[in-house]
Design a protein around this motif. Sequence first.
Motif, PDB file in Angstrom:
ATOM      1  N   THR A 108     -79.876 -35.982   4.783  1.00  0.00           N
ATOM      2  CA  THR A 108     -79.756 -36.072   6.250  1.00  0.00           C
ATOM      3  C   THR A 108     -81.016 -36.704   6.802  1.00  0.00           C
ATOM      4  N   LEU A 109     -80.818 -37.577   7.762  1.00  0.00           N
ATOM      5  CA  LEU A 109     -81.940 -38.265   8.397  1.00  0.00           C
ATOM      6  C   LEU A 109     -82.115 -37.743   9.816  1.00  0.00           C
ATOM      7  N   VAL A 110     -83.361 -37.575  10.237  1.00  0.00           N
ATOM      8  CA  VAL A 110     -83.621 -37.149  11.625  1.00  0.00           C
ATOM      9  C   VAL A 110     -84.558 -38.140  12.286  1.00  0.00           C
ATOM     10  N   TYR A 111     -84.177 -38.606  13.461  1.00  0.00           N
ATOM     11  CA  TYR A 111     -85.076 -39.451  14.247  1.00  0.00           C
ATOM     12  C   TYR A 111     -85.972 -38.504  15.048  1.00  0.00           C
ATOM     13  N   VAL A 112     -87.284 -38.588  14.831  1.00  0.00           N
ATOM     14  CA  VAL A 112     -88.221 -37.647  15.451  1.00  0.00           C
ATOM     15  C   VAL A 112     -89.025 -38.320  16.550  1.00  0.00           C
ATOM     16  N   GLU A 113     -88.978 -37.728  17.736  1.00  0.00           N
ATOM     17  CA  GLU A 113     -89.822 -38.225  18.829  1.00  0.00           C
ATOM     18  C   GLU A 113     -91.124 -37.431  18.822  1.00  0.00           C
ATOM     19  N   HIS A 114     -92.181 -38.075  19.302  1.00  0.00           N
ATOM     20  CA  HIS A 114     -93.473 -37.414  19.270  1.00  0.00           C
ATOM     21  C   HIS A 114     -94.347 -37.880  20.411  1.00  0.00           C
ATOM     22  N   ASP A 130     -91.021 -30.676  20.610  1.00  0.00           N
ATOM     23  CA  ASP A 130     -90.297 -29.433  20.289  1.00  0.00           C
ATOM     24  C   ASP A 130     -88.820 -29.697  20.065  1.00  0.00           C
ATOM     25  N   ALA A 131     -88.235 -30.521  20.930  1.00  0.00           N
ATOM     26  CA  ALA A 131     -86.795 -30.776  20.812  1.00  0.00           C
ATOM     27  C   ALA A 131     -86.471 -31.427  19.473  1.00  0.00           C
ATOM     28  N   SER A 132     -87.362 -32.268  18.986  1.00  0.00           N
ATOM     29  CA  SER A 132     -87.140 -32.906  17.685  1.00  0.00           C
ATOM     30  C   SER A 132     -87.257 -31.886  16.559  1.00  0.00           C
ATOM     31  N   LEU A 133     -88.190 -30.955  16.694  1.00  0.00           N
ATOM     32  CA  LEU A 133     -88.325 -29.911  15.670  1.00  0.00           C
ATOM     33  C   LEU A 133     -87.063 -29.042  15.648  1.00  0.00           C
ATOM     34  N   GLN A 134     -86.490 -28.804  16.840  1.00  0.00           N
ATOM     35  CA  GLN A 134     -85.237 -28.057  16.901  1.00  0.00           C
ATOM     36  C   GLN A 134     -84.127 -28.843  16.217  1.00  0.00           C
ATOM     37  N   ALA A 186     -80.859 -36.269  15.940  1.00  0.00           N
ATOM     38  CA  ALA A 186     -82.023 -36.499  16.790  1.00  0.00           C
ATOM     39  C   ALA A 186     -81.984 -35.447  17.885  1.00  0.00           C
ATOM     40  N   ALA A 187     -83.052 -35.346  18.640  1.00  0.00           N
ATOM     41  CA  ALA A 187     -83.068 -34.439  19.777  1.00  0.00           C
ATOM     42  C   ALA A 187     -82.134 -34.969  20.855  1.00  0.00           C
ATOM     43  N   GLY A 188     -81.500 -34.073  21.574  1.00  0.00           N
ATOM     44  CA  GLY A 188     -80.650 -34.486  22.699  1.00  0.00           C
ATOM     45  C   GLY A 188     -81.471 -34.697  23.952  1.00  0.00           C
ATOM     46  N   SER A 189     -82.618 -35.319  23.774  1.00  0.00           N
ATOM     47  CA  SER A 189     -83.440 -35.665  24.933  1.00  0.00           C
ATOM     48  C   SER A 189     -82.872 -36.940  25.524  1.00  0.00           C
ATOM     49  N   GLU A 190     -83.409 -37.370  26.657  1.00  0.00           N
ATOM     50  CA  GLU A 190     -82.934 -38.609  27.271  1.00  0.00           C
ATOM     51  C   GLU A 190     -83.017 -39.751  26.263  1.00  0.00           C
ATOM     52  N   LEU A 225     -73.223 -39.179  13.401  1.00  0.00           N
ATOM     53  CA  LEU A 225     -74.423 -39.108  14.232  1.00  0.00           C
ATOM     54  C   LEU A 225     -74.291 -37.952  15.209  1.00  0.00           C
ATOM     55  N   LEU A 226     -75.406 -37.250  15.415  1.00  0.00           N
ATOM     56  CA  LEU A 226     -75.377 -36.190  16.423  1.00  0.00           C
ATOM     57  C   LEU A 226     -76.751 -36.002  17.030  1.00  0.00           C
ATOM     58  N   THR A 227     -76.765 -35.546  18.261  1.00  0.00           N
ATOM     59  CA  THR A 227     -78.027 -35.129  18.853  1.00  0.00           C
ATOM     60  C   THR A 227     -77.912 -33.627  19.128  1.00  0.00           C
ATOM     61  N   VAL A 228     -79.071 -32.999  19.171  1.00  0.00           N
ATOM     62  CA  VAL A 228     -79.121 -31.542  19.272  1.00  0.00           C
ATOM     63  C   VAL A 228     -79.593 -31.150  20.670  1.00  0.00           C
ATOM     64  N   ALA A 229     -78.780 -30.352  21.354  1.00  0.00           N
ATOM     65  CA  ALA A 229     -79.133 -29.948  22.717  1.00  0.00           C
ATOM     66  C   ALA A 229     -80.449 -29.177  22.710  1.00  0.00           C
ATOM     67  N   PRO A 230     -81.401 -29.599  23.540  1.00  0.00           N
ATOM     68  CA  PRO A 230     -82.693 -28.911  23.554  1.00  0.00           C
ATOM     69  C   PRO A 230     -82.540 -27.440  23.925  1.00  0.00           C
ATOM     70  N   HIS A 231     -83.389 -26.611  23.409  1.00  0.00           N
ATOM     71  CA  HIS A 231     -83.465 -25.176  23.710  1.00  0.00           C
ATOM     72  C   HIS A 231     -82.242 -24.403  23.256  1.00  0.00           C
ATOM     73  N   THR A 232     -81.467 -24.940  22.325  1.00  0.00           N
ATOM     74  CA  THR A 232     -80.310 -24.166  21.858  1.00  0.00           C
ATOM     75  C   THR A 232     -80.460 -23.740  20.410  1.00  0.00           C
TER      76      THR A 232
END
Lengths: 322, 649, 254
Positions: A2-8, A15-19, A91-95, A148-155
């Motif tokens: 699995t691949l994750v696109y990480v924002e920093h 944090d959202a990327s770590l989630q 990836a994080a479900g950030s903007e 592909l999926l993004t992960v809702a922040p804080h969930t």
Amino acid sequence: MTLVYVEHQDGRPDDASLQAIALAREIAGDAPLHALLAGPEAEDAAAGLGAHGVATAHIADHEVLATHAPVALARCIGELIERLSPSAVAAAGSERGNEVMAHAAALGDLPLAANCIAAEAGDPMGVTRIRWGGSLLEDARLHGPVKLLTVAPHTVEAAEVGGGPTAVERFTPSLGDADQVVRVVETVQQSSEGGVNLADARFVVSCGRGAGSPEGFAPAEELAALLGGAVGCSRAVTIAGWRPHTDQVGQTGTKIAPEVYLACGISGATQHMAGCKGAKRIIAVNVDPEAPIIANADYAVIGDLHEVIPAITAELRKAGAG
Amino acid sequence: MALAVAGGIFARRARLLIRIMRLGKPAPRFDDVPQRVRQEAVVAIGQRKLLQRLGPGVMHALIFWGFIVLFPTIIMAMIGAVDRDATLPWLGHQGWFAFLVDLFALLVLLSVCSAFFIRKVQRPARFEGSHMGEADFILAMIAGIVTTLLLWHATRIALGLNEWPASWSPVANALSNLFGGGDGTKLLERVFVWAHVLLILSFLAYLPYSKHLHIITAVVNVFFGRTRARGRLEPLVFDDPEVPEDEIRLGSGTLTDMTWKQMVDTATCTECGRCQDVCPAYATGKELSPKLLIMGLRDHLLDQGPKLLSGEAGADPQPLVPNAVTDDVVWDCVTCGACVHECPVSIEHIDHIVDLRRHLVMAEARFPAEAEPMLRDVERSSNPWGKAQQERGDWTQGLGVKVLEPGDPAPHVLYWVGCAASFDERARQTAVSTAKLLQAAGVDFAILGPRESCTGDPARRMGNEYVFQAFAEQNVETLNESGVTKIVASCPHCFNTLANEYPDFGGRYEVMHHTELLAELVRDGRIEPKTGGAQITYHDSCYLARHNDVMADPRQLVEAVGTPVEMERSGKRTFCCGAGGAHMWMEERGSAINEERVRQADETGAETLAVACPFCTVMLDDGVRTSGSKLRVADVATLLAESIDGPPG
Amino acid sequence: MNILVCAKRVPMTGGTIVLTEDEQAIQTRHLGFTISPHEECGVEEAVRLIEANGGESVVLALGPSEAEEQLRDAMALGIDRAILLETADEFDGQATAAAIVAAIEAERASGVEFDLIFFGNESADSGNYQVGIRVAHALGRPCVTGVKGITVQDGRARCEQETASGRDVYDVPLPAVVTVKEGLNLPRYPSVPGRLRAKRKPLATSAPSGRAAGVEKLRLRLPPGQGKQAEILGHGPEAAPAVVEVLRRAGLVA
């Protein structure tokens, strides 16, 4: 894998990327977890990923990636998909996370489930994602060669799993001219006029139409200033022209995640609640004990905001705050 | 010849005014002739509305009736000016008429004196903004005309020209002692009759240039005044196949958008200020004065009308707002109708305001921004609170109230709850109390629940006639399909719209306000309240009392549960709570109308302020909180329910 | 210039969401509908740009026949004509984008090229965040998202996004695709003449061809924890000390 696109930011992963990594790990199971990073200080950020179980961090080098360039980033994801054949990319479900992943999905004609809160490995891949800003859940299945999926922040809770150090591989993506058209060419700094940014504030106090007028927000502003917080408002207040849209808390306004959210004279429509779901504690102040917000808040004060807000301020001053 | 000159001046001006008014749009005021004749008799001839204020009313009535009685003397004077020994056939020879003339001449003179007393000594505030100089001149002219008449008669008596005993004209007789019988008096007799005639003629020429024109326009205005329910606004027509789309009348934007009746309104104003005196907006420091509104429109008519006729105004006549009336004035109005109730000459101020609003909202989308959420919500969510309709019946939880579904048989009476009682926590108590009372009395009723949309009243009062009509049609369809014939509503605005305005859209039902139904149930013994003895003052809702004459039934209920004490401004003189005219959703400039009303309630010394309207409930309760009053604000239904099963836990 | 705005018909939910029995959709029997909020700003922006630059604006929706209501609302604000891709089914992000691309290509075939295409950043209901971007790639055009400010000049669009510290600026050549957010402008209130004209403006209907779902909806459900009741801290000003205690426990007060 699995691949994750990480924002920093500033050399640390968001944090959202770590989630997102935590959810990606559930999908990956025992298979390896890789990450993609780009932009300045990406290497520093990558260093922090080992603890979260990322085996390899791929760092993309290209001058266009010095600022946010979503299509270029999507190409990087595309290249890694081709090279690594992941079953899923998260990836994080950030903007920006949603944006980059949508570009990646478009480039590869791949399915994208935005703002997931749960996922399980499989083909088709089962996910649960949020609708209506969080007021409704959708159980779905993704069909396609790569999901592909993004992960809702804080969930999802980020978790350190004590993995070893992350291996770092740098690469230079091959980008066409068209891939470089969409990028940030200029940043305009806006002076915050001494106010605290709504999205980042640790304390937010909002009022709805019950404030009665633009002047009715004065007690809220005083309280916010006392606690170093920010003032928000409901959509009706913005449409009434009492406060600018930047103050609007809601699904189509600003999404906040303070320690405490004091919602005054706000009935609690789902679109508003979607904007404050990230708050750790919600205190509702309302004259109506049947208002929907009471069912969505942690605490409630039944009373008139014109009386309650000044009372809180007075109590704080007594306690020596501010 | 003088007659010709004066008559000519008068006629020329009159013709101009008529030509301007013919620019006005049509108004449906040619129906109901018997009612109109009745109106004319009672209001114009009978001076009924003037007599609502007894002192000035009597004063004016005497001048007016005096004018009627003395009218033939004008002709007699003109004849007598030309030929000293000629007069009107038959009437000129009647002694009893001479007596009447003498009497009324004196009464007119005394009335003019009292008018001056009122204006110069008492100086009531209602004259603020009126043209006092013009009024003084008119009064002086009247005094002059009547005085010269008496003096003329006096000199004739002195010369022995009277055909009846001088004692039959006591005043003239008394005055005649000032004159001898010689040549000096003969000369004076000519002087006085000519002075009298010339004063009359110059008055005639002056008439159409001053507010004294009301002596003619009032007669017209009263005749063409409203004959149907006061609370009903006249609908606009959007789908007349004969009217091209860009010519649809959307209210009053420029002078020629006004109806001819509205134009006559503006020409009828006497600047008496009674409307200003009772206006709650004016009383709380706002720019709106109904009198100044009408005067402003009149001035605009006189200024722009000639320009429009001559073509000088060009293709774009000046908009009424802000040239004749400012935006603030248009939006300050709460449509309480106090002004219309007071106006002795049947000016319909609310119709002007609403038509101005209609154009601002529908043609220009120009209105206070804070009302925009309400307008959007009422259209999209079917209620001005913007809450989901599916939550509309939530207040009935645990009460076992029947919600009427399509296909169900119609109940004996449909309880129209209204948006406020469905969604506002304070108003909700009224619905709960009313439902419990109806159940206790064994009434077969049901509610529409989520199928009940806003009646459209706030949209209509704001001027959005288009959205209102969409609601009216939708609700009428729902009601007609359900077979409902009898409706009880707890909100006076819903009640007014259902009863008076929905018939224009095919909805004819027997509509009662909840106080009417509850009072009936109490009279029939189906509800047996116990009196608590607490002092209760009842606030009349404008839409119940003034617009719809419902005053006795709520009072009956108050009497049944406590000791009533009246406020000074009650019944048809009630003082608005401030929510009407869509003001529930608008900001208020100046001091608050609701606080003023709470102050008036406090003055009675009562403990409880009883209301019969959800808007009044909310506004007055807000007023109590902000002013620190100790009054308890409660709907009459709630007080009644408590008297049966005790106060809520 | 020619501008296309894509808009979606969404229900206006209240304080709670109620689902249909089959758990496939929201129970909308007594709900009002609107154009999704971000897209309303797209409609307003399109109207303003055509007012300033001349040309034609088109609004497009993919949805049930009732979506005509939203299309007429958009035309009441000044949009010139409408396209309805009529379907009772829910299309996922890929299918929606494909249907819209087909409609745009049909327009191209009849000689209409859009300089700008507006989308909402995400729709209020499904919130998929992807349709605009997919359409842009299919057409080979640049796409800027989350736009809160836009200026069009000399064949280019300068777009602004809001960030924590200010604004990020993009500069792309036309033709382009832009996804906008509420706050871009304040949509005007429709006038009655506008509404009446809208009733007569052209509305073309066609049936979009679907495709197999990439994201297949199984069911909808309410999140757990609904209907919890807040702890009442008190009534009126007397609750202030209890509120301060919560603030203290949250670390906001010493």
